[in-house]
Structures are given as structure tokens and as C-alpha cells.
Design an enzyme around this catalytic site. Sequence first.
Site, mmCIF file in Angstrom:
data_model
loop_
_atom_site.group_PDB
_atom_site.id
_atom_site.type_symbol
_atom_site.label_atom_id
_atom_site.label_comp_id
_atom_site.label_asym_id
_atom_site.label_seq_id
_atom_site.Cartn_x
_atom_site.Cartn_y
_atom_site.Cartn_z
ATOM 1 N N ASP A 31 18.286 8.361 -5.317
ATOM 2 C CA ASP A 31 18.512 8.568 -3.879
ATOM 3 C C ASP A 31 17.401 9.376 -3.223
ATOM 4 O OD1 ASP A 31 20.815 7.098 -3.770
ATOM 5 O OD2 ASP A 31 22.173 8.818 -3.636
ATOM 6 N N ARG A 99 7.652 9.073 -31.372
ATOM 7 C CA ARG A 99 8.842 8.546 -32.041
ATOM 8 C C ARG A 99 9.269 7.215 -31.432
ATOM 9 N NH1 ARG A 99 12.703 13.308 -31.436
ATOM 10 N NH2 ARG A 99 11.165 13.973 -29.911
#
Length: 119
Positions: A31, A99
Site C-alpha cells: 500500500d 543458501r
Amino acid sequence: AGACERGSVLARHAPGMLKFPTTNDERANGDSITLGQAVGAGTANLDKIQLTPTAAVLPGQADAQFKVVVSDAISGAGARLIDASGKRFCNEMASAQDRVDAMAKNKPPFRLVIKAKQA
């Protein structure tokens, strides 16, 4: 962002991310970005999204879009990331991006496992 529907900030700027689960709830809907753009505010790099590589699946909600973040402290305590074959495939203390990159090169599902005495 939590809002993943067509037309959302995420769908407009990083549609490739829609296939991944999120650790944000529905309040993270973009928003403020939408409001800022409506009054002429500039934005940059909205296509740059960081994935959180360790999140928990809540019991009974394996297919839910929302997941709960698992702290990296669990890796510091000795947890290991394993792939579908049970093989450790990365350094759990590496950066989140490292990762995630390692996950992209290995076979899911991925599990974060820890011995009971380390937990």
C-alpha cells in the site's frame, strides 16, 4: 509481500516471486508503494526481493502460501539444511542469498534438521 494476487505490487514488479511461499502476512501488501507512486514518488529496484531460506510449515498447512520464519539462530545451534535425498548441500551460516542459490541448484523439498540436544 503478503499480497500475491494479480495486480499486486509483487505481481507487477517481481512476478517470478509469486511461485514462492511468503513469510509476510496479508498486511504486507505494498500500500505505501502504491500511495507514494500515486503522488509522484519515485521507486527503484522493486524487482529485487530477498527470499528467506528457512521457514516452517505449520501442521496441517503444508500447501499454505504463508510460512513462519525460522531464526538463523537455529542454524547457529547446529541445524543442518538437507535436500530431498537427505544430503547436506550448503553452509547454513552463509548469507541468505547464498543458501537460496544453493537451494536452486539442489532438489526440494528441503528440511532444516537439528538434534534434540542442540535444539
